[in-house]
Design a protein around this motif. Sequence first.
Motif, PDB file in Angstrom:
ATOM      1  N   TRP A 144      -2.028   9.798   2.967  1.00  0.00           N
ATOM      2  CA  TRP A 144      -2.720   8.534   2.699  1.00  0.00           C
ATOM      3  C   TRP A 144      -4.239   8.729   2.684  1.00  0.00           C
ATOM      4  CZ3 TRP A 144      -6.378   6.742   5.993  1.00  0.00           C
ATOM      5  CH2 TRP A 144      -6.313   7.084   7.345  1.00  0.00           C
ATOM      6  N   ARG A 145      -4.730   9.750   3.373  1.00  0.00           N
ATOM      7  CA  ARG A 145      -6.177  10.001   3.402  1.00  0.00           C
ATOM      8  C   ARG A 145      -6.705  10.436   2.040  1.00  0.00           C
ATOM      9  NH1 ARG A 145      -3.633  11.526   7.973  1.00  0.00           N
ATOM     10  NH2 ARG A 145      -4.484  10.859   9.994  1.00  0.00           N
ATOM     11  N   ASP A 146      -5.809  10.872   1.145  1.00  0.00           N
ATOM     12  CA  ASP A 146      -6.211  11.260  -0.210  1.00  0.00           C
ATOM     13  C   ASP A 146      -6.109  10.100  -1.199  1.00  0.00           C
ATOM     14  OD1 ASP A 146      -6.777  13.997   0.334  1.00  0.00           O
ATOM     15  OD2 ASP A 146      -4.623  14.389   0.426  1.00  0.00           O
ATOM     16  N   ILE A 147      -5.679   8.938  -0.725  1.00  0.00           N
ATOM     17  CA  ILE A 147      -5.551   7.774  -1.606  1.00  0.00           C
ATOM     18  C   ILE A 147      -6.861   7.000  -1.604  1.00  0.00           C
ATOM     19  CG2 ILE A 147      -4.357   5.568  -1.922  1.00  0.00           C
ATOM     20  CD1 ILE A 147      -1.843   6.900  -0.821  1.00  0.00           C
ATOM     21  N   ARG A 148      -7.377   6.737  -2.788  1.00  0.00           N
ATOM     22  CA  ARG A 148      -8.626   5.992  -2.952  1.00  0.00           C
ATOM     23  C   ARG A 148      -8.264   4.624  -3.521  1.00  0.00           C
ATOM     24  NH1 ARG A 148     -12.935   9.779  -2.663  1.00  0.00           N
ATOM     25  NH2 ARG A 148     -12.092  11.891  -2.419  1.00  0.00           N
ATOM     26  N   PRO A 149      -8.254   3.597  -2.671  1.00  0.00           N
ATOM     27  CA  PRO A 149      -7.682   2.318  -3.090  1.00  0.00           C
ATOM     28  C   PRO A 149      -8.518   1.625  -4.156  1.00  0.00           C
ATOM     29  CG  PRO A 149      -8.817   2.078  -0.993  1.00  0.00           C
ATOM     30  CD  PRO A 149      -8.802   3.555  -1.304  1.00  0.00           C
ATOM     31  N   ASN A 197      14.543   0.191  -9.017  1.00  0.00           N
ATOM     32  CA  ASN A 197      14.551  -1.207  -8.566  1.00  0.00           C
ATOM     33  C   ASN A 197      13.732  -1.444  -7.299  1.00  0.00           C
ATOM     34  OD1 ASN A 197      16.250  -2.165 -10.683  1.00  0.00           O
ATOM     35  ND2 ASN A 197      18.037  -1.366  -9.598  1.00  0.00           N
ATOM     36  N   PHE A 198      12.751  -0.590  -7.034  1.00  0.00           N
ATOM     37  CA  PHE A 198      11.809  -0.866  -5.940  1.00  0.00           C
ATOM     38  C   PHE A 198      10.533  -0.063  -6.155  1.00  0.00           C
ATOM     39  CE2 PHE A 198      14.162   2.804  -4.326  1.00  0.00           C
ATOM     40  CZ  PHE A 198      13.188   3.576  -3.696  1.00  0.00           C
ATOM     41  N   VAL A 199       9.472  -0.488  -5.476  1.00  0.00           N
ATOM     42  CA  VAL A 199       8.206   0.248  -5.512  1.00  0.00           C
ATOM     43  C   VAL A 199       7.772   0.509  -4.076  1.00  0.00           C
ATOM     44  CG1 VAL A 199       7.465  -0.702  -7.727  1.00  0.00           C
ATOM     45  CG2 VAL A 199       6.796  -1.863  -5.613  1.00  0.00           C
ATOM     46  N   VAL A 200       7.006   1.584  -3.889  1.00  0.00           N
ATOM     47  CA  VAL A 200       6.429   1.931  -2.598  1.00  0.00           C
ATOM     48  C   VAL A 200       4.911   1.855  -2.751  1.00  0.00           C
ATOM     49  CG1 VAL A 200       6.194   3.686  -0.799  1.00  0.00           C
ATOM     50  CG2 VAL A 200       8.359   3.462  -2.049  1.00  0.00           C
ATOM     51  N   CYS A 201       4.278   0.996  -1.964  1.00  0.00           N
ATOM     52  CA  CYS A 201       2.828   0.818  -2.017  1.00  0.00           C
ATOM     53  C   CYS A 201       2.214   1.292  -0.701  1.00  0.00           C
ATOM     54  CB  CYS A 201       2.458  -0.652  -2.247  1.00  0.00           C
ATOM     55  SG  CYS A 201       3.253  -1.399  -3.684  1.00  0.00           S
ATOM     56  N   THR A 202       0.946   1.674  -0.741  1.00  0.00           N
ATOM     57  CA  THR A 202       0.257   2.135   0.456  1.00  0.00           C
ATOM     58  C   THR A 202      -1.017   1.339   0.643  1.00  0.00           C
ATOM     59  OG1 THR A 202       1.063   4.374  -0.034  1.00  0.00           O
ATOM     60  CG2 THR A 202      -0.587   4.151   1.701  1.00  0.00           C
ATOM     61  N   PHE A 203      -1.147   0.690   1.796  1.00  0.00           N
ATOM     62  CA  PHE A 203      -2.379  -0.003   2.152  1.00  0.00           C
ATOM     63  C   PHE A 203      -3.204   0.936   3.033  1.00  0.00           C
ATOM     64  CE2 PHE A 203       0.513  -3.950   2.081  1.00  0.00           C
ATOM     65  CZ  PHE A 203       0.353  -4.082   0.709  1.00  0.00           C
ATOM     66  N   VAL A 204      -4.413   1.226   2.610  1.00  0.00           N
ATOM     67  CA  VAL A 204      -5.291   2.129   3.352  1.00  0.00           C
ATOM     68  C   VAL A 204      -6.621   1.410   3.602  1.00  0.00           C
ATOM     69  CG1 VAL A 204      -4.206   4.166   2.344  1.00  0.00           C
ATOM     70  CG2 VAL A 204      -6.224   3.197   1.249  1.00  0.00           C
ATOM     71  N   ASP A 256      -8.866  -1.545   8.613  1.00  0.00           N
ATOM     72  CA  ASP A 256      -8.631  -0.212   9.162  1.00  0.00           C
ATOM     73  C   ASP A 256      -7.144   0.120   9.203  1.00  0.00           C
ATOM     74  OD1 ASP A 256      -7.676  -1.772  11.238  1.00  0.00           O
ATOM     75  OD2 ASP A 256      -8.736  -0.685  12.816  1.00  0.00           O
ATOM     76  N   GLU A 257      -6.310  -0.735   8.598  1.00  0.00           N
ATOM     77  CA  GLU A 257      -4.871  -0.506   8.694  1.00  0.00           C
ATOM     78  C   GLU A 257      -4.380   0.498   7.668  1.00  0.00           C
ATOM     79  OE1 GLU A 257      -5.836  -3.143   6.896  1.00  0.00           O
ATOM     80  OE2 GLU A 257      -4.427  -3.437   5.262  1.00  0.00           O
ATOM     81  N   VAL A 258      -3.267   1.157   8.018  1.00  0.00           N
ATOM     82  CA  VAL A 258      -2.497   1.965   7.076  1.00  0.00           C
ATOM     83  C   VAL A 258      -1.064   1.465   7.177  1.00  0.00           C
ATOM     84  CG1 VAL A 258      -1.722   4.267   6.419  1.00  0.00           C
ATOM     85  CG2 VAL A 258      -4.005   3.956   7.415  1.00  0.00           C
ATOM     86  N   ALA A 259      -0.506   1.080   6.047  1.00  0.00           N
ATOM     87  CA  ALA A 259       0.843   0.528   6.037  1.00  0.00           C
ATOM     88  C   ALA A 259       1.553   0.934   4.754  1.00  0.00           C
ATOM     89  CB  ALA A 259       0.803  -0.996   6.158  1.00  0.00           C
ATOM     90  N   VAL A 260       2.871   1.014   4.845  1.00  0.00           N
ATOM     91  CA  VAL A 260       3.715   1.322   3.702  1.00  0.00           C
ATOM     92  C   VAL A 260       4.484   0.053   3.344  1.00  0.00           C
ATOM     93  CG1 VAL A 260       5.629   2.733   2.841  1.00  0.00           C
ATOM     94  CG2 VAL A 260       3.968   3.723   4.439  1.00  0.00           C
ATOM     95  N   MET A 261       4.328  -0.422   2.103  1.00  0.00           N
ATOM     96  CA  MET A 261       5.050  -1.607   1.659  1.00  0.00           C
ATOM     97  C   MET A 261       6.094  -1.221   0.626  1.00  0.00           C
ATOM     98  SD  MET A 261       3.753  -5.137  -0.190  1.00  0.00           S
ATOM     99  CE  MET A 261       4.053  -4.572  -1.864  1.00  0.00           C
ATOM    100  N   ILE A 262       7.291  -1.764   0.764  1.00  0.00           N
ATOM    101  CA  ILE A 262       8.373  -1.543  -0.197  1.00  0.00           C
ATOM    102  C   ILE A 262       8.801  -2.899  -0.728  1.00  0.00           C
ATOM    103  CG2 ILE A 262      10.632  -0.511  -0.596  1.00  0.00           C
ATOM    104  CD1 ILE A 262       9.160   0.424   2.635  1.00  0.00           C
TER     105      ILE A 262
END
Length: 379
Positions: free
Chosen positions: A237-242, A262-269, A341-347
């Motif tokens: 996640w540290r390599d993700i630039r939102p 039929n689903f997506v995985v999102c990352t909140f950084v 400051d959160e890191v979360a995985v959304m499906i």
Amino acid sequence: MKRWITLPRSDGEFSRQAHADLPPGTFEREVGKEGFFGPSAHFHHRHPPTAWERFEGPLAPHAYDLNLLPARSNDPWQAAPFLHNADLKLRWWTCDTAMPHLARNSDGDELLFVHAGAGSLFCDWGHMTYRDGDYIVLPRGALWRIEPAEPTTLLLLECTEGSYQLPEKGMLGPHAIFDPAVLETPRMDELFRRQQGEQPTRVVVKRRGRLSTIDYPFNPLDALGWHGDLVPVKVNWRDIRPLMSHRYHLPPSAHTTFVGRNFVVCTFVPRPIESDPGALKVPFFHSNDDYDEIIFYHRGQFFSRDNIHPGMVTLHPCGFTHGPHPKAFDIGAKAGRKETDEVAVMIDTRFPVESAPLPEGVEWTGYVDSWKRRAPAGA
């Protein structure tokens, strides 16, 4: 090609721009098709859409504390399942010692999200290290095992009968969010060669939810080389630039990291919070009428939630209007924070998920009441 019935109209008091410059004293609610990709309507209400007095029935939201699951084992097939449907299976696993056998998932691609720990992963393609915050995509049928250097806790996301792909980035170009160049792959390095040998090795294969064992008189991770374009990949996640907009709160779909069947995985950084005075500073109220929404909280203070800590998961069923908790909404309205400051995985799942039987205490049964505004102390 879809032919949506699109007739843009407006009536009453409304904002010219969604999620910004709302009519004074109103609360915006978005109703949309196909998550945030299809036609939508934005309503401006006198009261928060989540200000209910009582909520009963199967549509109620859920919150689970995965830290309380008995999921400690050196076998991934003993990981604790907690949510599932025909396209997705979510499991929680803590592994302290090296796996005693190889695993092969023949039901679908496996996505490992490392919640805590560090160590090595060995697979058909070679060896790679892992650390907290890593996503590791293992293609269906891959042989693999891990050797933790530190106790390792993982969120396992099986794409049942499907494959993980990268999202279409459109006009942003292929290097947005994360450049494919940051994706790491296993290497046939000295550690990989050192673990090869004639030692008896067991492979445990999962197919159609059932386990089979195959015993070899040697370690079948014995490849000398490989070529092709099918390979496990790792991104942290540290390599993700939102994506960011200082004037407009972007929908969560803008933060899509992987796409499954039929689903997506999102990352909140972590990112700066919107600075425009009229822009919403927290997620907007919405119904998400085509998808179930699952969020796993990895670290930090999730800026739209209250009383949620790392290792918890929330489930907001399709058709359930939801949005920020009252305290988070008030902080956002006052522009009390300048960055998240959160890191979360959304499906987001197109079809409903079911909960596996869970031990008592894992579910926070009062979660549905957490949107109720509390009277000030002494009132």
